[in-house]
Design a protein around this motif. Structure first.
Motif, mmCIF file in Angstrom:
data_model
loop_
_atom_site.group_PDB
_atom_site.id
_atom_site.type_symbol
_atom_site.label_atom_id
_atom_site.label_comp_id
_atom_site.label_asym_id
_atom_site.label_seq_id
_atom_site.Cartn_x
_atom_site.Cartn_y
_atom_site.Cartn_z
ATOM 1 N N PRO A 100 -7.553 107.335 26.958
ATOM 2 C CA PRO A 100 -6.775 107.044 26.214
ATOM 3 C C PRO A 100 -5.495 106.602 26.865
ATOM 4 C CG PRO A 100 -7.791 108.907 25.235
ATOM 5 C CD PRO A 100 -8.297 108.985 26.437
ATOM 6 N N PRO A 101 -4.969 107.267 27.996
ATOM 7 C CA PRO A 101 -3.803 106.795 28.792
ATOM 8 C C PRO A 101 -4.059 105.531 29.296
ATOM 9 C CG PRO A 101 -4.577 108.843 29.548
ATOM 10 C CD PRO A 101 -5.660 108.546 28.617
ATOM 11 N N ALA A 102 -5.146 104.943 29.667
ATOM 12 C CA ALA A 102 -5.509 103.830 30.479
ATOM 13 C C ALA A 102 -5.621 102.614 29.222
ATOM 14 C CB ALA A 102 -6.534 104.187 31.258
ATOM 15 N N VAL A 103 -5.665 103.045 28.238
ATOM 16 C CA VAL A 103 -6.110 101.900 27.062
ATOM 17 C C VAL A 103 -5.003 100.678 27.341
ATOM 18 C CG1 VAL A 103 -6.265 101.186 24.805
ATOM 19 C CG2 VAL A 103 -7.532 103.091 25.795
ATOM 20 N N THR A 104 -3.605 100.834 27.261
ATOM 21 C CA THR A 104 -2.935 99.702 27.069
ATOM 22 C C THR A 104 -2.977 99.078 28.419
ATOM 23 O OG1 THR A 104 -1.242 101.466 27.881
ATOM 24 C CG2 THR A 104 -1.209 100.481 25.576
ATOM 25 N N GLY A 105 -3.092 99.796 29.735
ATOM 26 C CA GLY A 105 -3.424 99.024 30.826
ATOM 27 C C GLY A 105 -4.548 98.165 30.754
ATOM 28 N N TYR A 106 -5.838 98.630 30.070
ATOM 29 C CA TYR A 106 -6.781 97.981 30.237
ATOM 30 C C TYR A 106 -6.513 96.727 29.134
ATOM 31 C CZ TYR A 106 -11.746 96.725 28.687
ATOM 32 O OH TYR A 106 -12.933 96.185 28.758
ATOM 33 N N TYR A 107 -5.947 96.750 28.369
ATOM 34 C CA TYR A 107 -5.643 95.611 27.255
ATOM 35 C C TYR A 107 -4.782 94.634 28.229
ATOM 36 C CZ TYR A 107 -7.028 97.948 23.065
ATOM 37 O OH TYR A 107 -7.644 98.448 22.092
ATOM 38 N N SER A 108 -3.910 94.983 29.035
ATOM 39 C CA SER A 108 -2.916 94.255 29.805
ATOM 40 C C SER A 108 -3.781 93.295 30.896
ATOM 41 C CB SER A 108 -1.952 94.939 30.499
ATOM 42 O OG SER A 108 -1.361 94.328 31.389
ATOM 43 N N VAL A 109 -4.866 94.095 31.556
ATOM 44 C CA VAL A 109 -5.425 93.676 32.408
ATOM 45 C C VAL A 109 -6.246 92.626 32.027
ATOM 46 C CG1 VAL A 109 -7.070 93.986 34.521
ATOM 47 C CG2 VAL A 109 -5.112 95.644 33.962
ATOM 48 N N PHE A 110 -7.107 93.007 30.842
ATOM 49 C CA PHE A 110 -7.699 92.167 29.874
ATOM 50 C C PHE A 110 -7.418 90.623 29.744
ATOM 51 C CE2 PHE A 110 -9.585 90.336 26.017
ATOM 52 C CZ PHE A 110 -11.114 90.326 26.427
ATOM 53 N N LEU A 111 -5.977 90.971 29.472
ATOM 54 C CA LEU A 111 -5.229 89.386 28.947
ATOM 55 C C LEU A 111 -5.108 88.770 30.207
ATOM 56 C CD1 LEU A 111 -2.729 90.637 26.152
ATOM 57 C CD2 LEU A 111 -4.284 88.922 26.087
ATOM 58 N N LEU A 112 -4.642 89.323 31.263
ATOM 59 C CA LEU A 112 -4.602 88.694 32.574
ATOM 60 C C LEU A 112 -5.832 87.893 33.028
ATOM 61 C CD1 LEU A 112 -2.614 91.253 34.821
ATOM 62 C CD2 LEU A 112 -1.739 88.823 34.202
ATOM 63 N N MET A 113 -6.701 88.678 32.800
ATOM 64 C CA MET A 113 -8.155 87.932 33.113
ATOM 65 C C MET A 113 -8.255 86.890 32.111
ATOM 66 S SD MET A 113 -11.709 89.641 33.741
ATOM 67 C CE MET A 113 -13.285 88.668 33.090
ATOM 68 N N ALA A 114 -8.091 87.020 30.821
ATOM 69 C CA ALA A 114 -8.245 85.866 30.199
ATOM 70 C C ALA A 114 -7.340 84.611 30.495
ATOM 71 C CB ALA A 114 -7.962 86.191 28.764
ATOM 72 N N ALA A 115 -6.101 85.033 30.635
ATOM 73 C CA ALA A 115 -5.076 83.789 31.172
ATOM 74 C C ALA A 115 -5.517 83.216 32.661
ATOM 75 C CB ALA A 115 -3.701 84.697 31.380
ATOM 76 N N GLY A 116 -6.123 84.240 33.456
ATOM 77 C CA GLY A 116 -6.614 83.551 34.847
ATOM 78 C C GLY A 116 -7.624 82.679 34.724
ATOM 79 N N LEU A 117 -8.707 82.963 33.846
ATOM 80 C CA LEU A 117 -9.693 82.200 33.694
ATOM 81 C C LEU A 117 -9.537 81.012 33.165
ATOM 82 C CD1 LEU A 117 -12.424 84.691 32.358
ATOM 83 C CD2 LEU A 117 -12.519 83.528 34.455
ATOM 84 N N MET A 118 -8.566 80.913 32.275
ATOM 85 C CA MET A 118 -7.866 79.672 31.363
ATOM 86 C C MET A 118 -7.358 79.071 32.359
ATOM 87 S SD MET A 118 -7.695 80.903 27.556
ATOM 88 C CE MET A 118 -5.979 80.245 27.515
ATOM 89 N N GLY A 119 -6.517 79.647 33.312
ATOM 90 C CA GLY A 119 -5.979 78.927 34.265
ATOM 91 C C GLY A 119 -6.866 78.012 35.396
ATOM 92 N N ILE A 120 -7.772 78.815 35.660
ATOM 93 C CA ILE A 120 -8.746 78.055 36.503
ATOM 94 C C ILE A 120 -9.151 76.775 35.677
ATOM 95 C CG2 ILE A 120 -11.044 78.164 37.346
ATOM 96 C CD1 ILE A 120 -11.044 81.016 37.338
ATOM 97 N N THR A 121 -9.401 76.876 34.465
ATOM 98 C CA THR A 121 -9.926 75.788 33.818
ATOM 99 C C THR A 121 -9.086 74.671 33.517
ATOM 100 O OG1 THR A 121 -11.051 77.361 32.366
ATOM 101 C CG2 THR A 121 -11.373 75.193 31.738
#
Lengths: 173, 491, 160, 505
Positions: B108-129
């Motif tokens: 549970p304490p890591a869930v928000t961190g997980y969401y944040s990193v998830f979004l970063l990854m999505a942004a990173g992948l879209m950035g590559i594209t």
């Protein structure tokens, strides 16, 4: 990025080309003038060796860092111009003025970013190593794999038995 | 606002990624979903706009107002609009899907961190594209990769840590090669903007004979092949997909390696140019053909032997990336169309299949294949999803997977590569073998037990959308004109 | 990490903190037209905490830069960066086109605003970099007994 | 997209024409699933679907006879790859036979499944509905892709039917069924499809054959032909017949479905399409593919009959009889004469009606007294007179004796063979086959009617449930009826032959 201060390495010119089957003296001459490239290749090979051959997870990370450093050196070599000044260091005249060549700043800027990326990767890698050490009690790749394999074998044997049982259970109907 | 879309689709997820840790635990998930919904809407709008433009033109956006060769430019054309839509669409669906799943799998304490990193990854992948600058490509590639390492290592078992670590080592190796490729390219052309490099090549075609350029291309190919887990450089991938938390697996498997494949297309076609592929370094094309074909055959063969569903699907992805690369190696309109179709088709099918694995993990706490037993009785909709997605993987007609194979086969015949046909057929057969094994367990091994409940609707609905996409993309020609336009734009 | 036994080292380390931080700000401000900027400034700023930790013990350093301060600062720096970029966008320019913040077409005014925007961005970078560096140091160097306590708390949270 | 617009417009339903039957069957599938908790409603929906479907096919037939061209553009998946539908004589032969017998098959299923109290009935009826949708789609498909797609759908949706019992034997049989059918279609049919498209650039069926006039080496064309014929393993030409006896593990209504109505007929129908509308008689003759097909058919007819002789299991004997009888169709369309083609196409309907009777009979015997072996059937004719009479009619039709349907098609086949230069061999095969058929069917009848019941069984009438008896009586009547009134089918077959070979019959 304004016009780079000096010429870049010519595309297929003798400077960029790796020496072919030339005379030994030519090789020496190339080494003397392009020793930075030689060092970059050497560093890179050492790094690559460490990444691929070392069993210690920390040493692999060190190898990765060496590899990255080699690339930094390569980039800075691209932008280097003999006798040129840094683009931000003033002597009596500003860089770029007549007779004051300055080095290409772009590779430096790129490497600044690459260094940050490298630091981030290293940080994540080390954090993972710390966690791995906590979970496995070792940072040796061989031991980790052996430990995983033992666990995996037990699990897959169980899975196989389960799958067979599932089939048999369906069959009994 | 329309003019700012290329920046906004990247910035909005990025901004949300930063806001998520500041927002409370409650608001975090809503923020993730909202940001990705906005990004998806933006990408769809970009897709429409890119197709409204005349042939050969693209939407260009100069960051900071600096024009292309100096500043970083975002470019949206028909090819990457297709990839962007796929990426943001899958990301949005996974965001919807993952709330219950992460609640169960992440501390549970890591869930928000997980969401944040998830979004970063999505942004990173879209950035590559979206980026039109080779160095920026590298930076986004690393953003996406570093976040992926973290997202994988958050898996529940200790193996996840080692899987994340191996991915990190091999991924960084690949990234270093890419960096070297960029260096060589810059060394020979003196610019980093893709369009500018292409212009240099057009001006000075003799550059194609330069060993620096050839070295650059070889570095790009090897680096990106590592990142996309192209056989035989796929070593990191099965472990990473299998050990990652379910939501990570769904997103990674549906998108990540394909974005690297897209990067290879972008580099090969836009940066180096079609002519370079034909005359410059044909050996790389041949090598890619061999690698793609080996991947297509070996991936499903390895998958057959797996007992863990996620690992099985991961090996199947090793094979599927071969389809995506095959078009590059075939190098004609039909082949490229097939590969580009596969961007969407495989995202839908593999995303759906990993959703099934995630549903298993959610309900049964395991992803062993044996846990599929009786799924048809317990969770008929999930079992239908498995069936449809598996059929699409096999390439049954009227599912999306068939269209991919059809176009790839046409491209192969057109290119005179007859040997590709048996490869495609063999892969279909091998895929049918493991798909049959899964379906057999799901539908025909049930017992008359109590009818347990399916996963919650918040998980079922997004995964069913992916499953429906497998069918819709197979029957309604939605993806086809997009893929064909992209293929024609490249050639 | 234990504190050193040398009183001199501990004292000097404590006293040099403000100077290091001032220098970090100088490097930050210099970034626009000389070697410097947010990255470098941020690292130097973080090094002051690292020095505290090295000389006076992990706990001392951590109290000076506690996690509840650093953790929000990490995204906050990026948010400053993005916020300025978005503000430029809202003001009608491209993303990160600070000149647009001026809201006027006068090149002179725009140039000024360009400076302000750039410095704002650098501040954002500095905040994130220094918070990240300090966090990295304190997390990696965390002594075993602290780790054990953190784990215990984490497990309790898991159970809850 | 363009095809979807009138569908979404929703008003011009009649404009869907040949698209309607498959769509109605899909609706039926939804209805079955929706009514899964109410068995009566579920079975009612199944029956209604079958009825409406048959009515629709009749309506299409009437409009076709009136000279209307009925077509529906359907969906275009990709250029050259469309699900489009068109009514033609060949398609109507298959559609009429399948949809007509489907009603009886559904009726019989209801009786059989209820009497057995089988589990998983919803899955059963849903797959049934999907199977008829696939059959209708294939019958009216206007191109090879549609035929292939529906062919595959039929393979997949009959798999749950074959494995229905989920016993180890059912699993093994179903595995063989799917492996052979899917393996052949992926390994042979699909490359054949690629090859045809590569050669012709289109997959649309054309009256003279879509490959007519395509310049290609004879060897390539023969390869394409073999890929297509053997790819359609559902036609059970030797040596790809193994799936058919293996699938005998299925419940009897499924066996009837597989071996009389849908699956095997899909195979021979597909081959007929290939012969008439992909290659065309001229190309067939030029590359020698017709002789090839006749050779394969003759070989299959004789060998499968010989194997059938040795089978004691009733359903297995019927299965090998099916293998043999299917090749009559292949023989007919391969002969290259008008009469042969008519005979072959008529045999689709004639064999379907007779064989479904035989399977219904076998199932009814199993339901009533749990007997599956030929050697156990002593005296059973006295306990189940209606069933065994129907069975006898079916058997006579298999042999080709009047007054049953089989006589008509065989007559045309003989005429076709006589017109063929190399007809002597074919004639010999036909005669030999008739004798072999007699050799494995007549002993069954003799045992059933003329041997006494084994000691210890109580005599007296004990027929299967009424829906089963009704269904098999109707099909038996149909077998006789087709002998008397085969007009519509004959007209359709003649139309196909006429288009292919001109006026000569």
């Amino acid at each position: 990025m304004p016009d780079a201060g000096g010429p870049l390495l010519p595309p297929a010119g003798p400077a960029a080309a790796v020496p072919g089957p030339a005379a030994f003296a030519d090789v020496l001459g190339w080494l003397a003038t392009h020793y930075n490239y030689a060092i970059y290749i050497l560093l890179m090979m050492i790094g690559l060796y460490a990444v691929l051959a070392k069993g210690n997870l920390v040493k692999k990370v060190i190898g990765l860092n060496l590899l990255q450093t080699a690339v930094f050196l390569f980039y800075l070599s691209i932008g280097k111009i003999d006798g040129a000044t840094a683009p931000v260091v003033w002597t009596d005249r500003p860089p770029g003025a007549e007779g004051v060549p300055y080095e290409n700043p772009v590779p430096h800027v790129l490497m600044l970013t690459a260094i940050v990326v490298g630091v981030s990767v290293t940080a994540v890698a080390l954090a993972l190593v710390v966690r791995i050490r906590e979970a496995y009690g070792t940072v040796d790749e061989g031991e980790i794999l052996a430990s995983d394999e033992a666990q995996e074998e037990a699990e897959s044997a169980r899975a196989e038995a389960q799958e067979a049982a599932a089939d048999a259970a369906g069959a009994r109907e | 606002m329309d003019a700012q879309l290329p920046a906004l689709v990247i910035v909005v997820p990025l901004l949300a990624a930063l806001l998520v840790p500041l927002a409370g635990r409650r608001a975090a998930w809503g923020l993730v979903a909202l940001a990705l919904l906005l990004a998806f809407a933006g990408c769809v709008r970009l897709l429409v706009r890119a197709h409204a433009l005349p042939e050969g033109e693209a939407i260009r956006y100069a960051l900071g107002g600096w024009a292309a060769p100096v500043g970083i430019e975002y470019v949206v054309d028909r090819l990457n609009a297709l990839v962007l839509t796929m990426l943001s669409g899958v990301a949005f669906l996974v965001a919807l899907w993952m709330r219950r799943s992460t609640a169960r799998e992440i501390r549970p304490p890591a869930v928000t961190g997980y969401y944040s990193v998830f979004l970063l990854m999505a942004a990173g992948l879209m950035g590559i594209t979206i980026t039109g600058d080779v160095f920026n490509l590298y930076v986004f590639l690393e953003i996406a990769s570093i976040t992926a390492y973290v997202l994988i290592a958050m898996g529940r078992r200790r193996q996840a840590l080692y899987a994340g670590y191996s991915y990190l080592i091999l991924g960084s190796l690949g990234a270093t090669f890419i960096l070297l490729g960029i260096g060589h390219l810059y060394m020979a052309t003196g610019t980093l903007a893709m369009a500018d490099i292409a212009a240099v090549f057009a001006r000075e075609p003799q550059l194609y004979d330069s060993s620096v350029i050839r070295t650059a291309f070889a570095f790009f190919t090897v680096g990106l092949a590592l990142k996309m887990a192209l056989f035989p450089l796929h070593g990191w991938q099965p472990g990473a997909y299998a050990e990652a938390p379910s939501a990570t697996s769904v997103f990674l498997a549906a998108t990540a390696t394909k974005v690297s494949a897209y990067a290879l297309y972008r580099v090969a076609f836009t940066v180096f140019g079609v002519r370079f592929l034909e005359t410059g370094l044909p050996v790389v094309r041949d090598a890619l053909l061999v690698m793609a074909c080996s991947a297509i055959v070996v991936g499903p063969l390895l998958a057959i032997r797996q007992h863990d569903l996620k690992r099985l699907l991961a090996y199947s992805s090793v094979g599927q990336i071969g389809y995506v690369v095959l078009g590059l190696a075939l190098h004609n309109a039909d082949g490229l169309t097939g590969s580009f179709l596969h961007f969407w088709n495989h995202a839908a099918a593999k995303g759906a299949l990993f959703c099934v694995a995630g549903a298993l993990a959610y309900r049964a706490g395991t992803t062993q294949v044996a846990a599929l037993k009786g799924l048809g009785r317990r969770a008929p909709l999930t079992a239908m999803l498995l069936t449809v997605a598996a059929c699409s993987m096999v390439g049954v007609p009227l599912t999306a997977g068939f269209l991919t194979k059809w176009y790839l086969a046409r491209g192969a015949l057109e290119a005179g590569q007859w040997a590709v046909i048996p490869v495609l057929l063999a892969s279909s057969l091998f895929t049918a073998v493991y798909a049959w094994r899964l379906l057999q367990l799901a539908w025909f091994a049930d017992e008359d037990g109590p009818v347990a409940e399916d996963v919650p609707w918040s998980m079922r609905a997004p995964s069913l959308v992916l499953g429906a996409a497998c069918l819709v993309l197979g029957v309604a020609p939605l993806a086809l004109p997009v893929a064909q336009a992209a293929a024609e734009a490249l050639l | 990490m234990r504190s050193t036994d040398s009183l001199i080292v501990r004292y000097i380390a404590r006293r040099s903190v403000p100077f290091i931080q001032l220098y970090a700000l100088y490097v930050l401000g210099h970034g626009e037209d000389g070697p410097g900027g947010g990255f470098q400034g941020g690292v130097i700023f973080a090094s002051s905490f690292v020095l505290l930790g090295l000389a006076n013990g992990w706990g001392y350093g951590r109290r000076a830069a506690p996690a509840r301060l650093l953790d929000p600062l990490l995204p906050l720096g990026c948010l400053i960066y993005l916020g300025i970029g978005l503000a430029a966008l809202l003001a009608g320019g491209a993303f990160l086109e600070y000149g647009a913040l001026a809201g006027s077409d006068d090149p002179e005014v725009r140039r000024h605003w360009h400076h302000y925007g750039l410095i704002g961005i650098e501040v954002g970078v500095m905040v994130t970099v220094s918070a990240a560096m300090a966090t990295l140091f304190f997390e990696m160097a965390r002594p075993a007994r602290v780790q054990a306590r953190v784990d215990r708390v984490g497990e309790e949270a898991d159970r809850a | 997209m363009s095809g979807a617009v009138p569908l979404l417009g929703g008003l011009d339903l009649a404009g869907l024409g040949p698209g309607l039957p498959p769509l109605v069957c899909l609706l039926g599938l939804l209805g079955v699933v929706a009514a899964r908790r109410r068995p009566n409603l579920r079975e009612g929906v199944s029956l209604a679907t079958a009825g409406v479907n048959f009515a629709l096919v009749l309506w299409l037939y009437a409009r076709h006879r009136a000279g209307e061209t009925l077509a529906w553009e359907g969906f275009s998946l990709a250029p050259g790859l469309a699900l489009s539908f068109r009514v033609d004589a060949l398609g109507l032969v298959f559609a009429l036979v399948a949809s007509g017998l489907w009603i009886l098959n559904t009726l019989y299923s209801i009786g059989y499944m209820r009497a057995h109290d089988e589990p998983r009935q919803t899955r059963f009826y849903a797959c049934f509905a999907l199977a008829i949708a696939a059959v209708m789609g294939a019958a009216f498909s206007a191109n090879l892709f549609g035929l292939f797609a529906f062919y595959e759908v039929l393979s997949l949706c009959t798999y749950p039917l074959v494995i229905h019992a989920q016993t180890p034997a059912a699993r093994a049989g179903a595995r063989k069924y799917l492996t052979l059918l899917l393996g052949a279609s992926i390994g042979l049919l699909l490359p054949g499809l690629f090859l045809v498209y590569h050669l012709a650039g289109t997959l649309d069926f054309a009256p003279g054959g879509l490959l007519a006039g395509v310049a290609a080496a004879d060897g390539t064309l023969v390869l394409a032909f073999l890929l297509l014929v053997y790819g359609m393993a559902k036609c059970a030409a030797l040596p790809l017949h193994g799936w058919l006896p293996a699938a005998m593990v299925a419940p009897t209504p499924v066996s009837a479905l597989l071996h009389a109505v849908a699956v095997v007929k899909m195979g021979v129908f597909g081959v007929s399409r290939v012969v008439f509308h992909v290659f065309g008689p001229e190309t067939m003759a030029r590359i020698g593919a017709d002789d090839l097909l006749v050779g394969v058919a003759c070989f299959t007819i004789v060998v499968a009959s010989l194997i059938a002789l040795a089978q004691d299991d009733l359903k297995r004997r019927l299965a090998y009889s099916t293998v043999s009888q299917l090749s009559y169709v292949l023989l007919g369309v391969g002969l290259g004469t008008g009469a042969g083609a008519v005979g072959g196409l008529l045999h689709i309907g004639m064999h379907a009606t007779s064989k479904i009777t035989l399977f219904f009979g076998a199932g009814a015997i199993y339901l009533a007294c749990h007997k599956t072996r030929v050697s156990e059937l002593d005296g059973i004719g006295r306990r189940m007179p209606i069933t065994l009479t129907a069975f006898a009619i079916g058997a006579l039709s298999m042999i080709g004796l009047p007054p049953t349907a089989g006589f008509v098609s065989k007559l045309f086949l003989v005429r076709g063979a006589a017109a063929d230069p190399a007809g002597a061999v074919v004639l010999a095969v036909l005669v030999a086959s008739a004798l072999l058929n007699a050799a494995y069917f007549l002993p069954i009848l003799w045992r059933a009617f003329f041997r006494p019941l084994p000691a210890g069984t109580e005599a007296g009438v004990h027929e299967a449930p009424w829906p089963c008896v009704l269904a098999l009586s109707l099909t038996a009547l149909g077998t006789v009826g087709l002998f008397l009134g085969h007009g519509p089918l004959l007209d359709l077959a003649r139309a196909v032959a006429h288009a292919a070979f001109g006026g000569a019959e």
